[in-house]
Design a protein around this motif. Sequence first.
Motif, mmCIF file in Angstrom:
data_model
loop_
_atom_site.group_PDB
_atom_site.id
_atom_site.type_symbol
_atom_site.label_atom_id
_atom_site.label_comp_id
_atom_site.label_asym_id
_atom_site.label_seq_id
_atom_site.Cartn_x
_atom_site.Cartn_y
_atom_site.Cartn_z
ATOM 1 N N LYS A 38 -29.068 -51.471 -54.679
ATOM 2 C CA LYS A 38 -30.031 -50.830 -53.796
ATOM 3 C C LYS A 38 -29.402 -50.022 -52.670
ATOM 4 O O LYS A 38 -30.050 -49.157 -52.088
ATOM 5 N N ASP A 39 -28.134 -50.318 -52.339
ATOM 6 C CA ASP A 39 -27.485 -49.600 -51.236
ATOM 7 C C ASP A 39 -26.622 -48.436 -51.712
ATOM 8 O O ASP A 39 -25.952 -47.792 -50.912
ATOM 9 N N ALA A 40 -26.663 -48.141 -53.000
ATOM 10 C CA ALA A 40 -25.749 -47.152 -53.571
ATOM 11 C C ALA A 40 -25.921 -45.773 -52.960
ATOM 12 O O ALA A 40 -24.942 -45.056 -52.754
ATOM 13 N N THR A 41 -27.161 -45.377 -52.695
ATOM 14 C CA THR A 41 -27.392 -44.009 -52.239
ATOM 15 C C THR A 41 -27.735 -43.942 -50.758
ATOM 16 O O THR A 41 -28.308 -42.956 -50.296
ATOM 17 N N ASN A 42 -27.373 -44.966 -49.988
ATOM 18 C CA ASN A 42 -27.574 -44.903 -48.548
ATOM 19 C C ASN A 42 -26.800 -43.750 -47.925
ATOM 20 O O ASN A 42 -27.188 -43.220 -46.882
ATOM 21 N N ASP A 43 -25.701 -43.372 -48.559
ATOM 22 C CA ASP A 43 -24.870 -42.277 -48.062
ATOM 23 C C ASP A 43 -25.171 -40.964 -48.765
ATOM 24 O O ASP A 43 -24.334 -40.059 -48.789
#
Length: 245
Positions: A38-43
Amino acid sequence: MLRIKSLLIILSMGSFLGLGTTYAAQERTMDAASMFGKDATNDGPITICSDSLSYSQTAHKMIYQGNVLVMQTKDATIQCSAYSVPGDKQNVPSYQFPVQVNDYLQSQKQALEMAKQICQKQKGCRFLTGQTLTISFDQQNNQLTDILLTTNTPYTAKFYSLPFPKGGEKTQPQSDQQTMYAEGRKMNFNLQTSILTIEKEAYVDRAGNRFSGDKVLYDTKSGLVTVPDTGQRATVILNNLNTKN
């Protein structure tokens, strides 16, 4: 979103995953949350460019081949070609990688230089370039387990990153001393351990500290660089021991 791009046709997710064949695809987009975490595309979005891609449901692998480029950055649109992705955000910077030339080394060099410029302008990025990118899934084909990037002799795969500003400060100045650069004929990123393994003529430059050997390990979470004992001599040159990145 995980944005996957190559050269000829548009595929829907349903028709694509049901087949085990090779495509020359042009532009397709799919949700990466269940694959990368779920945090893969935070950046920012992850864009993958290649000449062709293939998917095997039974082998649990997706393979991109031919001048593979992987780019992640915030608040920007990355284009593999002049064709625009439907639904891309308006009023954000758009970058298009240079047209490929017959000389792969020259194409790779141009792409890396452009990636560095994008990183500085967007205040952070991650970039990979090589010839074959293999993405492996779990037995249910739901989640990624590792990512393997390889090249043929005499070329090397390359990784470049500039850390994103902390605390959402987009104006925070970035410098070359914050960058991470690596190259080698084989790069493997294990999503369970967050370890990037660089092998075969491995070289890492992290914030000015340089490491080279048959194998070099980089912990993407802690920033720790390790040169394991492979029976071959390694070289370590330390220039900046005070970095906190």
